[in-house]
Design an enzyme around this catalytic site. Structure first.
Site, PDB file in Angstrom:
ATOM      1  N   PRO A 214       0.812  -1.218   0.000  1.00  0.00           N
ATOM      2  CA  PRO A 214       0.000   0.000   0.000  1.00  0.00           C
ATOM      3  C   PRO A 214       0.848   1.272   0.000  1.00  0.00           C
ATOM      4  O   PRO A 214       2.080   1.209  -0.068  1.00  0.00           O
ATOM      5  CB  PRO A 214      -0.762  -0.126   1.317  1.00  0.00           C
ATOM      6  N   TRP A 215       0.172   2.406   0.173  1.00  0.00           N
ATOM      7  CA  TRP A 215       0.819   3.703   0.014  1.00  0.00           C
ATOM      8  C   TRP A 215       1.189   4.354   1.329  1.00  0.00           C
ATOM      9  O   TRP A 215       1.726   5.459   1.338  1.00  0.00           O
ATOM     10  CB  TRP A 215      -0.105   4.636  -0.768  1.00  0.00           C
TER      11      TRP A 215
ATOM     12  N   LYS B 218       4.596  -5.250  -6.386  1.00  0.00           N
ATOM     13  CA  LYS B 218       3.903  -4.093  -6.944  1.00  0.00           C
ATOM     14  C   LYS B 218       3.650  -3.033  -5.869  1.00  0.00           C
ATOM     15  O   LYS B 218       2.919  -3.266  -4.915  1.00  0.00           O
ATOM     16  CB  LYS B 218       2.537  -4.508  -7.524  1.00  0.00           C
ATOM     17  N   PRO B 219       4.261  -1.844  -6.047  1.00  0.00           N
ATOM     18  CA  PRO B 219       3.952  -0.764  -5.110  1.00  0.00           C
ATOM     19  C   PRO B 219       2.579  -0.158  -5.414  1.00  0.00           C
ATOM     20  O   PRO B 219       1.994  -0.439  -6.464  1.00  0.00           O
ATOM     21  CB  PRO B 219       5.067   0.254  -5.376  1.00  0.00           C
ATOM     22  N   ALA B 220       2.070   0.656  -4.506  1.00  0.00           N
ATOM     23  CA  ALA B 220       0.779   1.310  -4.730  1.00  0.00           C
ATOM     24  C   ALA B 220       0.908   2.367  -5.825  1.00  0.00           C
ATOM     25  O   ALA B 220       1.968   2.949  -6.023  1.00  0.00           O
ATOM     26  CB  ALA B 220       0.294   1.944  -3.435  1.00  0.00           C
ATOM     27  N   GLU B 221      -0.198   2.623  -6.511  1.00  0.00           N
ATOM     28  CA  GLU B 221      -0.155   3.518  -7.673  1.00  0.00           C
ATOM     29  C   GLU B 221       0.129   4.971  -7.307  1.00  0.00           C
ATOM     30  O   GLU B 221       0.614   5.734  -8.132  1.00  0.00           O
ATOM     31  CB  GLU B 221      -1.440   3.403  -8.504  1.00  0.00           C
TER      32      GLU B 221
ATOM     33  N   SER C 221      -6.345  -2.792   1.975  1.00  0.00           N
ATOM     34  CA  SER C 221      -7.700  -2.749   2.524  1.00  0.00           C
ATOM     35  C   SER C 221      -8.258  -4.149   2.751  1.00  0.00           C
ATOM     36  O   SER C 221      -7.908  -5.106   2.050  1.00  0.00           O
ATOM     37  CB  SER C 221      -8.618  -1.973   1.572  1.00  0.00           C
TER      38      SER C 221
ATOM     39  N   GLU D 215     -11.192  -4.978   2.045  1.00  0.00           N
ATOM     40  CA  GLU D 215     -11.977  -5.272   0.840  1.00  0.00           C
ATOM     41  C   GLU D 215     -11.131  -6.046  -0.188  1.00  0.00           C
ATOM     42  O   GLU D 215     -11.536  -7.106  -0.675  1.00  0.00           O
ATOM     43  CB  GLU D 215     -12.410  -3.930   0.271  1.00  0.00           C
TER      44      GLU D 215
ATOM     45  N   GLU E 249      -2.305  -8.549   5.475  1.00  0.00           N
ATOM     46  CA  GLU E 249      -2.244  -7.590   6.579  1.00  0.00           C
ATOM     47  C   GLU E 249      -3.194  -6.471   6.208  1.00  0.00           C
ATOM     48  O   GLU E 249      -2.918  -5.705   5.290  1.00  0.00           O
ATOM     49  CB  GLU E 249      -0.794  -7.117   6.758  1.00  0.00           C
TER      50      GLU E 249
ATOM     51  N   CYS F  91      -2.383   1.321   9.617  1.00  0.00           N
ATOM     52  CA  CYS F  91      -3.396   0.295   9.901  1.00  0.00           C
ATOM     53  C   CYS F  91      -3.524   0.056  11.395  1.00  0.00           C
ATOM     54  O   CYS F  91      -4.589  -0.307  11.876  1.00  0.00           O
ATOM     55  CB  CYS F  91      -3.045  -0.985   9.175  1.00  0.00           C
TER      56      CYS F  91
ATOM     57  N   GLN G  52      -8.489   9.585  -0.773  1.00  0.00           N
ATOM     58  CA  GLN G  52      -8.434   9.311   0.665  1.00  0.00           C
ATOM     59  C   GLN G  52      -8.959  10.506   1.459  1.00  0.00           C
ATOM     60  O   GLN G  52      -9.650  10.334   2.461  1.00  0.00           O
ATOM     61  CB  GLN G  52      -6.993   8.950   1.070  1.00  0.00           C
TER      62      GLN G  52
ATOM     63  N   GLU H 251     -12.721   1.742   9.794  1.00  0.00           N
ATOM     64  CA  GLU H 251     -11.403   2.345   9.627  1.00  0.00           C
ATOM     65  C   GLU H 251     -11.525   3.635   8.817  1.00  0.00           C
ATOM     66  O   GLU H 251     -12.066   3.621   7.720  1.00  0.00           O
ATOM     67  CB  GLU H 251     -10.487   1.356   8.901  1.00  0.00           C
TER      68      GLU H 251
HETATM   69  P1  NAI Z   1      -6.207  -0.957  -1.647  1.00  0.00           P
HETATM   70  O1  NAI Z   1      -6.346  -2.173  -0.810  1.00  0.00           O
HETATM   71  O2  NAI Z   1      -7.046  -0.814  -2.860  1.00  0.00           O
HETATM   72  O3  NAI Z   1      -4.667  -0.821  -2.132  1.00  0.00           O
HETATM   73  C1  NAI Z   1      -3.574  -1.538  -1.620  1.00  0.00           C
HETATM   74  C2  NAI Z   1      -2.783  -2.178  -2.751  1.00  0.00           C
HETATM   75  O4  NAI Z   1      -3.587  -3.176  -3.381  1.00  0.00           O
HETATM   76  C3  NAI Z   1      -2.377  -1.217  -3.867  1.00  0.00           C
HETATM   77  O5  NAI Z   1      -1.096  -1.569  -4.338  1.00  0.00           O
HETATM   78  C4  NAI Z   1      -3.432  -1.485  -4.935  1.00  0.00           C
HETATM   79  O6  NAI Z   1      -3.004  -1.166  -6.243  1.00  0.00           O
HETATM   80  C5  NAI Z   1      -3.632  -2.977  -4.800  1.00  0.00           C
HETATM   81  N1  NAI Z   1      -4.904  -3.490  -5.312  1.00  0.00           N
HETATM   82  C6  NAI Z   1      -6.083  -2.831  -5.491  1.00  0.00           C
HETATM   83  N2  NAI Z   1      -7.024  -3.655  -5.971  1.00  0.00           N
HETATM   84  C7  NAI Z   1      -6.447  -4.874  -6.100  1.00  0.00           C
HETATM   85  C8  NAI Z   1      -6.919  -6.156  -6.538  1.00  0.00           C
HETATM   86  N3  NAI Z   1      -8.175  -6.347  -6.917  1.00  0.00           N
HETATM   87  N4  NAI Z   1      -6.045  -7.198  -6.523  1.00  0.00           N
HETATM   88  C9  NAI Z   1      -4.777  -7.029  -6.110  1.00  0.00           C
HETATM   89  N5  NAI Z   1      -4.279  -5.846  -5.699  1.00  0.00           N
HETATM   90  C10 NAI Z   1      -5.103  -4.782  -5.687  1.00  0.00           C
HETATM   91  O7  NAI Z   1      -6.406   0.289  -0.691  1.00  0.00           O
HETATM   92  P2  NAI Z   1      -6.848   1.794  -1.099  1.00  0.00           P
HETATM   93  O8  NAI Z   1      -8.024   1.768  -2.016  1.00  0.00           O
HETATM   94  O9  NAI Z   1      -5.651   2.513  -1.529  1.00  0.00           O
HETATM   95  O10 NAI Z   1      -7.335   2.342   0.325  1.00  0.00           O
HETATM   96  C11 NAI Z   1      -8.658   2.069   0.778  1.00  0.00           C
HETATM   97  C12 NAI Z   1      -8.672   1.861   2.274  1.00  0.00           C
HETATM   98  O11 NAI Z   1      -7.901   0.719   2.615  1.00  0.00           O
HETATM   99  C13 NAI Z   1      -8.058   2.974   3.100  1.00  0.00           C
HETATM  100  O12 NAI Z   1      -8.959   3.999   3.323  1.00  0.00           O
HETATM  101  C14 NAI Z   1      -7.681   2.241   4.351  1.00  0.00           C
HETATM  102  O13 NAI Z   1      -8.810   2.149   5.190  1.00  0.00           O
HETATM  103  C15 NAI Z   1      -7.314   0.858   3.876  1.00  0.00           C
HETATM  104  N6  NAI Z   1      -5.846   0.669   3.746  1.00  0.00           N
HETATM  105  C16 NAI Z   1      -5.198  -0.087   4.675  1.00  0.00           C
HETATM  106  C17 NAI Z   1      -3.834  -0.226   4.618  1.00  0.00           C
HETATM  107  C18 NAI Z   1      -3.090  -1.010   5.628  1.00  0.00           C
HETATM  108  O14 NAI Z   1      -1.930  -0.694   5.892  1.00  0.00           O
HETATM  109  N7  NAI Z   1      -3.646  -2.072   6.167  1.00  0.00           N
HETATM  110  C19 NAI Z   1      -3.041   0.448   3.586  1.00  0.00           C
HETATM  111  C20 NAI Z   1      -3.810   1.161   2.604  1.00  0.00           C
HETATM  112  C21 NAI Z   1      -5.168   1.274   2.722  1.00  0.00           C
END
Ligand code: NAI
Ligand code: MG
Length: 498
Positions: free
Chosen positions: A178-179, A203-206, A256, A258, A277, A311, A358, A408
């Site tokens: 993630p980012w 893969k890093p976050a976009e 996330s 999700e 995680e 997180c 965000q 969250e």
């Molecule tokens: P995200 O879960 O979409 O992004 C995290 C990573 O997963 C990024 O590299 C993204 O490109 C990748 N990703 C996205 N869709 C994917 C898929 N279908 N298959 C595989 N990889 C995929 O999180 P997002 O949308 O940036 O943030 C949404 C919420 O998630 C935040 O508001 C926060 O609540 C939570 N979050 C939690 C984190 C943690 O450290 N546990 C880190 C980032 C976000």
């Protein structure tokens, strides 16, 4: 009974704080010129920079001024396939066969090179992601180097980590990060994978690809054999292509809940192993016998650290009723003194929110909190006109069932609740879908042990918060995911033991 006269009619339940802060710090910006950022980055596959097969690139911006920093390649399924075959070749022909102490030398070298380039990496991390330079300089980058040092040490000692067992690597690991801690998350994932003899497609976050791409350059300079680590930039579709690739043996994901669930569904019925995680809604618990000033500072650090993009952030505060008024008064005062603004300024406490998306999410939750009837206090600080910024905010009068106490938010927003007894606070603290971390503030050691035993959280801090160490495992319960990263435990998800 005397009727109290209201001085000012209050139109809403939002209160802007104003304490006397008539003095300010002079600006102390870190120099941008130490950061060498190329205008365009390709994909790092098999030790070389390769154009994306689609020819597509996307911008990464600085969230503090919304200006474009660079264009990075968007990897599609074809690129993922190329990277996975490079990783497979490197695994079969080089990396798994190399004596472990030789592998360790590469990992040590990477750690030292991160230290040598620490200043540049910190500046790039703050530019690309928005976090204060004090954090990227004093926490993210040193912690990333420490992870490589720590796991380099294990590489040739696995027989001591798991005595009387035969350890073998799994193969190719797909890692999606993630980012919120871009370089540190890359280190958390790459270091144990390499130490155990696996190869990697990461893969890093976009929104924050730049430090991972700098790390790719470091790997190249360290002469890491081609294909051992491949770094692909892209968004969710690239991540999904890695998850679904048939020749991936293990997925490590942080992000996330999700997407974590999507990944779990995608790999169900396949032999792929996974560690996930995910999110959190950590409870910070202040008992009446706690050193209150220390606890207040710990709560501030727990939720406003890295804009609440953590997180394990202490986003719920449970304070014992007898000290609630004092704690809330001190917290209101303290948030007024936090400095929000330029991430590169060394005085800044709260930098930029990572993306507009965000920031919108955080604003949505602020509206939800008010609608649910909680009282919102925000700092009166001015925000920069450009960029994505959010004032530190606290909610009082929060009910356990409120969404701001359950979900969250991932922003600088604290929900405060009160309690009377130990049993009550345990029940409330454990009453969320998450279970990543928690904090306990008390003078009594026995109370600490009692609480840590009963809190359903992967990490429980006592009289401190957000402390990390490479030797200590990290991970959650319930919807916070499964598997552990860090420490000896962090080796296990990359090994098969017989
Ligand atoms: P995200 O879960 O979409 O992004 C995290 C990573 O997963 C990024 O590299 C993204 O490109 C990748 N990703 C996205 N869709 C994917 C898929 N279908 N298959 C595989 N990889 C995929 O999180 P997002 O949308 O940036 O943030 C949404 C919420 O998630 C935040 O508001 C926060 O609540 C939570 N979050 C939690 C984190 C943690 O450290 N546990 C880190 C980032 C976000
Ligand atoms: Mg960016």
């Amino acid at each position: 009974m005397a009727v109290q006269k209201k001085k000012q009619p209050r139109r809403s339940n939002t209160i802007k704080l104003k304490f006397d802060t008539s003095w300010t710090y002079a600006p102390a910006p870190e120099s941008r010129s130490v950061a060498q950022i190329a205008p365009e980055y390709d994909l790092f596959i098999n030790g070389t920079w390769q154009k994306p097969s689609s020819g597509e690139y996307f911008d990464t911006i600085n969230p503090a001024d919304e200006k474009v920093l660079s264009r990075v390649a968007a990897a599609n399924e074809k690129d993922v396939d190329k990277a996975v075959s490079a990783a497979r070749q490197a695994y079969d022909k080089v990396w798994r066969r190399m004596p472990a102490k030789e592998r360790a030398k590469y990992i040590f070298r990477i750690a030292r090179m991160i230290q040598e380039k620490a200043r540049e990496l910190a500046v790039i991390e703050s530019l690309d992601g928005g976090k204060p330079i004090r954090e990227s300089r004093d926490f993210d980058v040193p912690a990333a180097a420490n992870h490589f040092f720590y796991y380099a040490g294990w590489a040739d000692k696995l027989e001591y980590a798991f005595p009387n067992r035969q350890c073998s690597p799994l193969g190719v690991a797909g890692q999606i990060i993630p980012w919120n801690f871009p370089l540190l998350m890359a280190a958390w994932k790459i270091a144990p994978a390499l130490a155990t003899g696996n190869t990697v497609v990461l893969k890093p976050a976009e929104t924050t690809p730049l430090t991972a791409l700098k790390l790719a350059a470091i790997l190249q300079e360290a002469d890491l054999p081609p294909g051992v680590v491949n770094i692909l930039t892209g968004a969710g579709a690239t991540g999904a292509a890695i998850v679904n690739h048939p020749d991936i043996n293990k997925i490590a994901f942080t992000g996330s809940t999700e997407v974590g669930k999507l990944i779990q569904r995608a790999i169900a019925g396949t032999p792929k192993k996974a560690t996930l995680e995910l999110g959190g809604k950590a409870a910070n618990i202040i008992f009446e016998d706690a050193p209150i000033d220390q606890a207040v500072e710990g709560v501030i650090n727990g939720i406003f650290f890295n804009q609440g993009h953590v997180c394990c952030a202490g986003s719920r505060l449970y304070v014992q009723e007898s000290v609630a008024a004092e704690v809330i008064r001190k917290l209101k005062h303290r948030i007024e003194t936090l400095i929000v603004g330029d991430p590169l300024d060394k005085n800044t406490d709260i930098g930029a929110i990572n993306s507009r998306q965000q920031l919108d999410t955080i604003h949505r939750y602020l509206a939800i909190g008010k609608k649910e009837g909680a009282e919102m206090y925000e700092s009166s600080c001015a925000l920069p006109r450009k960029g994505f910024f959010c004032r530190p905010t606290i909610f009082t009068n929060v009910a356990q069932s409120n969404r701001i106490a359950q979900e969250e938010i991932f922003g600088p927003v604290l929900a405060i609740l009160t309690f009377r007894t130990d049993d009550e606070v345990i029940e409330k603290a454990n009453n969320t879908p998450y279970g990543l971390s928690a904090g306990v503030w008390t003078d009594k050691g026995s109370k600490i042990f009692n609480m840590t035993k009963r809190l359903r959280a992967g990490v429980v801090w006592a009289n401190t918060f957000n402390k990390f160490d490479p030797t200590s495992p990290f991970g959650g319960y319930k919807e916070s995911g499964y598997g552990r990263e860090g420490g000896l435990h962090g080796l296990l998800p990359y090994l098969s033991l017989r």
